[in-house]
Structures are given as structure tokens and as C-alpha cells.
Design an enzyme around this catalytic site. Structure first.
Site, mmCIF file in Angstrom:
data_model
loop_
_atom_site.group_PDB
_atom_site.id
_atom_site.type_symbol
_atom_site.label_atom_id
_atom_site.label_comp_id
_atom_site.label_asym_id
_atom_site.label_seq_id
_atom_site.Cartn_x
_atom_site.Cartn_y
_atom_site.Cartn_z
ATOM 1 N N LYS A 179 46.409 42.262 31.356
ATOM 2 C CA LYS A 179 45.636 41.983 30.393
ATOM 3 C C LYS A 179 46.330 41.634 28.894
ATOM 4 O O LYS A 179 47.728 41.964 28.934
ATOM 5 C CB LYS A 179 44.677 42.789 30.027
ATOM 6 C CG LYS A 179 43.759 43.245 31.164
ATOM 7 C CD LYS A 179 42.597 44.099 30.873
ATOM 8 C CE LYS A 179 41.501 44.355 32.153
ATOM 9 N NZ LYS A 179 40.249 45.053 31.690
ATOM 10 N N TYR A 184 33.375 37.793 34.339
ATOM 11 C CA TYR A 184 32.653 39.140 34.169
ATOM 12 C C TYR A 184 31.503 39.035 34.306
ATOM 13 O O TYR A 184 30.768 39.884 33.667
ATOM 14 C CB TYR A 184 33.468 39.646 32.837
ATOM 15 C CG TYR A 184 34.806 40.441 32.763
ATOM 16 C CD1 TYR A 184 35.176 41.272 33.757
ATOM 17 C CD2 TYR A 184 35.407 40.143 31.913
ATOM 18 C CE1 TYR A 184 36.289 42.090 33.625
ATOM 19 C CE2 TYR A 184 37.109 40.740 31.991
ATOM 20 C CZ TYR A 184 37.250 41.742 32.797
ATOM 21 O OH TYR A 184 38.677 42.269 32.988
ATOM 22 N N ASN A 218 42.630 47.956 28.445
ATOM 23 C CA ASN A 218 43.305 48.728 29.240
ATOM 24 C C ASN A 218 44.450 48.263 30.445
ATOM 25 O O ASN A 218 44.471 48.767 31.481
ATOM 26 C CB ASN A 218 42.293 49.532 30.064
ATOM 27 C CG ASN A 218 41.273 48.547 31.112
ATOM 28 O OD1 ASN A 218 41.530 47.328 30.974
ATOM 29 N ND2 ASN A 218 40.345 49.100 31.796
ATOM 30 N N HIS A 259 43.772 44.599 35.526
ATOM 31 C CA HIS A 259 42.175 44.581 36.014
ATOM 32 C C HIS A 259 42.774 44.683 37.485
ATOM 33 O O HIS A 259 43.799 44.152 37.952
ATOM 34 C CB HIS A 259 41.637 43.297 35.726
ATOM 35 C CG HIS A 259 40.359 43.103 36.586
ATOM 36 N ND1 HIS A 259 39.209 43.702 36.554
ATOM 37 C CD2 HIS A 259 40.455 42.047 37.752
ATOM 38 C CE1 HIS A 259 38.575 43.138 37.561
ATOM 39 N NE2 HIS A 259 39.488 42.126 38.313
ATOM 40 N N GLU A 265 37.232 36.575 43.053
ATOM 41 C CA GLU A 265 37.981 36.734 41.962
ATOM 42 C C GLU A 265 39.184 35.748 42.092
ATOM 43 O O GLU A 265 39.585 35.060 41.053
ATOM 44 C CB GLU A 265 38.410 38.015 41.494
ATOM 45 C CG GLU A 265 36.893 38.904 40.897
ATOM 46 C CD GLU A 265 37.446 40.360 40.323
ATOM 47 O OE1 GLU A 265 36.735 40.974 39.847
ATOM 48 O OE2 GLU A 265 38.642 40.676 40.703
HETATM 49 P P1 CMP Z 1 38.143 45.936 34.225
HETATM 50 O O1 CMP Z 1 38.543 46.781 35.351
HETATM 51 O O2 CMP Z 1 38.693 44.456 34.076
HETATM 52 O O3 CMP Z 1 36.396 45.616 34.460
HETATM 53 C C1 CMP Z 1 35.592 45.581 33.444
HETATM 54 C C2 CMP Z 1 36.408 45.940 32.044
HETATM 55 O O4 CMP Z 1 35.357 45.853 30.994
HETATM 56 C C3 CMP Z 1 37.174 46.917 32.108
HETATM 57 O O5 CMP Z 1 38.290 46.863 32.713
HETATM 58 C C4 CMP Z 1 37.317 47.343 30.837
HETATM 59 O O6 CMP Z 1 38.412 46.376 30.150
HETATM 60 C C5 CMP Z 1 36.105 46.750 30.236
HETATM 61 N N1 CMP Z 1 35.268 48.066 30.022
HETATM 62 C C6 CMP Z 1 34.564 48.760 31.075
HETATM 63 N N2 CMP Z 1 33.710 49.834 30.657
HETATM 64 C C7 CMP Z 1 33.806 49.697 29.390
HETATM 65 C C8 CMP Z 1 33.450 50.439 28.116
HETATM 66 N N3 CMP Z 1 32.548 51.528 28.122
HETATM 67 N N4 CMP Z 1 33.781 50.021 26.886
HETATM 68 C C9 CMP Z 1 34.344 49.075 26.533
HETATM 69 N N5 CMP Z 1 35.103 48.231 27.716
HETATM 70 C C10 CMP Z 1 34.686 48.691 28.862
#
Ligand code: CMP
Length: 138
Positions: A10, A50, A113, A116, A127
Site C-alpha cells: 500500500k 473495495y 496498514n 492487502h 481482485e
Molecule cells: P484491507 O485488507 O486492504 O481491506 C480493507 C481495508 O480497509 C483494510 O485493509 C484497511 O486498510 C481498511 N480498514 C478496515 N477496517 C477499517 C477501519 N475500521 N478503519 C479504517 N480502515 C479500515
């Protein structure tokens, strides 16, 4: 049987210079990198990717974040790839991620984070098809 999954380094991790370290973790864990490309994506592309999260409180900021800078789109392959990548990544919220996981080492927050990974085999198929053409998957 080898299985394919989809992954993204990311924009936060790319900005911080963690791409190489994350790819090293992925290869050390036994994944083959089938395809990889660096790309900046639009907010509209992020929204399509998403789509299952449409309407959730984090949806808009998540799509802003994902279109805020270059990222790496990847197709990875190994036995049990989907589940094994999820384990290697750690929990979505790095505060809950186990020691030794990619998110524990490299993620800054629940949104930013670092990585993904597809959550199931059918999600992985969607995806991969969203970001890669068949001829890019060698
Ligand atoms: P990802 O695994 O890419 O899938 C969905 C993404 O949404 C997740 O990683 C985070 O980057 C984001 N995400 C999921 N839950 C939350 C949350 N509660 N608050 C903010 N971002 C979130």
C-alpha cells in the site's frame, strides 16, 4: 496444488521505503511473485476494488488513501496462498497483529496498514482480474 492470491504493497509502505523488505518477507515465506506492477490508482479505481465496503464509515478515507500515491499490485502463488498470506500479514489493525507479521513490523494504523491480501479464493479471482490482464500472468 499451488493457489494464487492477490496482494498490494500500500502507499504508506511505499512512501516509507518498506517495499523491498515486504517483498523479501513474502519470498522468504515461499511465495512466487507471478506478476508485479507499480501504479498510481484513481479514487474511482479504488472504489471499484473495495466495492464490498461501500457505505462503511472507513470507505471514503480508505479510497482517498489508496489513491494518494504509488503502490505495488501483485499476484502471488504457493500452496495455500490465500490463507498463508493472511497469516503472514497479521491482523488488519497492527495493534492486534502478532509478533513477526508484516503489519506488526511495517503498518502504522488500521487504515495505513502496509499490505492487502485477498480474504478468500473467489475474492482473489475477482481482485486478480480487476488489476491484471491474462497476458500479464506468466
Ligand atoms: P484491507 O485488507 O486492504 O481491506 C480493507 C481495508 O480497509 C483494510 O485493509 C484497511 O486498510 C481498511 N480498514 C478496515 N477496517 C477499517 C477501519 N475500521 N478503519 C479504517 N480502515 C479500515
Amino acid at each position: 496444488m499451488p493457489q494464487r492470491t492477490f496482494s498490494i504493497v500500500k502507499p504508506d509502505a511505499v512512501r516509507k521505503g518498506f517495499t523491498g523488505a515486504i517483498l523479501a518477507e513474502i519470498e522468504k515465506a515461499g511465495f512466487q511473485i507471478v506478476a508485479i506492477k507499480k501504479q498510481s490508482i484513481s479514487k474511482e479505481q479504488a472504489k471499484g476494488f473495495y466495492a464490498v465496503h461501500t457505505g462503511k464509515p472507513f470507505f471514503e478515507p480508505l479510497c482517498e488513501f489508496m489513491s494518494s500515491g504509488p503502490l505495488f499490485l501483485m499476484v502471488l502463488e504457493k500452496d495455500n496462498a490465500v490463507a498463508d498470506l493472511r497469516k503472514l500479514m497479521g491482523a488488519t489493525n497492527p495493534a492486534n497483529a502478532e509478533e513477526g507479521t508484516i503489519r506488526k513490523k511495517f503498518a502504522g494504523s488500521i487504515q495505513e496498514n502496509a499490505i492487502h491480501g485477498s480474504d478468500a479464493e473467489d475474492t482473489a479471482a475477482f481482485e486478480i482480474g480487476y488489476w491484471f490482464a491474462g497476458h500479464e500472468l506468466i
